[in-house]
Design an enzyme around this catalytic site. Structure first.
Site, PDB file in Angstrom:
ATOM      1  N   GLY A 227       0.827  -1.200   0.000  1.00 52.10           N
ATOM      2  CA  GLY A 227       0.000   0.000   0.000  1.00 52.10           C
ATOM      3  C   GLY A 227       0.859   1.245   0.000  1.00 52.10           C
ATOM      4  O   GLY A 227       1.562   1.524  -0.963  1.00 52.10           O
ATOM      5  N   GLU A 228       0.793   1.994   1.087  1.00 48.01           N
ATOM      6  CA  GLU A 228       1.528   3.255   1.243  1.00 48.01           C
ATOM      7  C   GLU A 228       1.206   4.224   0.108  1.00 48.01           C
ATOM      8  O   GLU A 228       2.083   4.799  -0.517  1.00 48.01           O
ATOM      9  CB  GLU A 228       3.030   2.997   1.324  1.00 48.01           C
ATOM     10  CG  GLU A 228       3.433   2.205   2.549  1.00 48.01           C
ATOM     11  CD  GLU A 228       4.942   2.111   2.709  1.00 48.01           C
ATOM     12  OE1 GLU A 228       5.485   2.881   3.528  1.00 48.01           O
ATOM     13  OE2 GLU A 228       5.568   1.295   2.018  1.00 48.01           O
ATOM     14  N   HIS A 229      -0.078   4.405  -0.137  1.00 49.69           N
ATOM     15  CA  HIS A 229      -0.526   5.383  -1.122  1.00 49.69           C
ATOM     16  C   HIS A 229      -1.990   5.718  -0.861  1.00 49.69           C
ATOM     17  O   HIS A 229      -2.667   5.066  -0.071  1.00 49.69           O
ATOM     18  CB  HIS A 229      -0.337   4.863  -2.556  1.00 49.69           C
ATOM     19  CG  HIS A 229      -1.132   3.634  -2.874  1.00 49.69           C
ATOM     20  ND1 HIS A 229      -0.561   2.367  -2.921  1.00 49.69           N
ATOM     21  CD2 HIS A 229      -2.448   3.458  -3.157  1.00 49.69           C
ATOM     22  CE1 HIS A 229      -1.493   1.484  -3.218  1.00 49.69           C
ATOM     23  NE2 HIS A 229      -2.646   2.119  -3.357  1.00 49.69           N
ATOM     24  N   ALA A 230      -2.448   6.746  -1.548  1.00 47.75           N
ATOM     25  CA  ALA A 230      -3.863   7.127  -1.548  1.00 47.75           C
ATOM     26  C   ALA A 230      -4.294   7.268  -3.000  1.00 47.75           C
ATOM     27  O   ALA A 230      -3.483   7.186  -3.924  1.00 47.75           O
ATOM     28  CB  ALA A 230      -4.081   8.428  -0.780  1.00 47.75           C
ATOM     29  N   GLY A 275      -3.610   4.475   2.692  1.00 41.66           N
ATOM     30  CA  GLY A 275      -3.757   3.108   3.162  1.00 41.66           C
ATOM     31  C   GLY A 275      -2.435   2.367   3.205  1.00 41.66           C
ATOM     32  O   GLY A 275      -1.587   2.509   2.319  1.00 41.66           O
TER      33      GLY A 275
END
Length: 317
Positions: A227-230, A275
């Site tokens: 994840g580690e993005h929006a 997230g």
């Protein structure tokens, strides 16, 4: 200099020092260094020329800050933390430019940690004592060990008790807000008998969008973070259909961590939700439904950029 306190045994060559800063015994600060306000630079520290230190930073004894290191506001650096700025050092051989190491706002680095060159320690991250940091640390992450691995995230609220909005299990899933804007935890109807088990959900009645894409995440090493993005526009719904994993949801103001550990539980992430998924069990299989086809431009992969957009959106509400 603006109420700056410099011990008589310190060798301070720079004049770029903010108000209220204290530099203690036997510290050495070279002429090109820039030091902010209310900094506490403890005894037996060294600051090279191409170093920037923000406001309200604490640097404990035995820390040497080499060229290429930038320390933002409100950072804590514990005693004897070792920074490096050259991956392949040779005596009397110098690179044209040293690798840049960035410690973002509010991060803490525990005593004795080793920070390899070129990494970013994200905002409000926590590096455990003695950790060896070989890769960049995400914002709010807690890391420790050698090499450092993510063990959790700071300032996360736990998911609330599942007080349902639907008390009849035959009429649809239970849904509960987790305290992050628009994010909801869903518990689906589960049927079990001697033939096996089944859970079911319908689009868009139970899951609040019509999916245009799905993907599965599996065989993730336990120390890895996904994840580690929006997304600007895409909605997502996550179900761990086997094993377990933890999901961190962040709207720029509030954060919450939810454990997905059964196939009748899912979490809805609306657009503009940062997230993260981690703590994968060895057998975890994560199913993700998405409201849009893949569009690279819809991703926000930099947390600082996400925070700017989230603040802008909040100011317009």
């Amino acid at each position: 200099m603006n109420n700056v306190k410099i011990h008589e045994t310190a060798d301070v060559q720079t004049t770029q020092i903010g108000a209220g800063t204290t530099i203690w015994q036997s510290a050495v600060v070279l002429a090109g260094a820039r030091i902010g306000a209310d900094v506490n630079l403890c005894a037996h520290t060294f600051v090279e020329n191409d170093v920037v230190i923000g406001d309200r930073v604490t640097v404990k004894s035995g820390v040497y800050l080499w060229d290429g290191i930038c320390v933002e506001d409100d950072v804590f650096i514990g005693p004897n933390v070792t920074f490096t700025n050259d991956k392949f050092p040779r005596s009397k051989v110098y690179p044209d430019r040293f690798l840049q190491t960035h410690i973002e706002t509010g991060a803490s680095v525990g005593g004795g940690a080793v920070i390899l060159p070129g990494v970013i320690i994200g905002r409000h991250a926590m590096v455990g004592a003695g950790a060896v940091v070989t890769k960049s640390v995400p914002p709010y992450a807690i890391v420790y060990g050698s090499p450092a691995r993510i063990a959790g995230y700071v300032e996360n609220a736990s998911a609330p008790n599942e007080k349902t909005t639907n008390s009849n299990p035959d009429s649809g899933p239970s849904i509960v807000s987790v305290g992050v804007k628009g994010v909801t935890l869903h518990r689906f109807k589960s049927v079990q008998d001697m033939r096996g088990a089944l859970t079911v959900g319908e689009f868009p009645k139970d899951i609040p969008f019509e999916p245009k894409r799905y993907f599965l995440v599996f065989d993730v090493p336990s120390e890895k973070t996904r994840g580690e993005h929006a997304h600007h526009h895409c909605e997502q719904f996550l179900i761990c259909v086997k094993g377990s994993c933890a999901v961190v949801a962040d709207d720029g103001e509030s954060r919450c961590e939810v454990l997905l550990d059964s196939p009748d539980k899912g979490i809805y992430l609306p657009p503009m939700t940062w997230g993260i998924q981690y703590k994968y069990s060895s057998d975890a299989v994560l199913l993700v439904f998405a409201s849009h086809p893949y569009e690279a431009d819809d991703y926000i992969r930099d947390y600082s950029e996400f925070m700017k957009l989230a603040r802008r959106e909040a100011s317009q509400r």
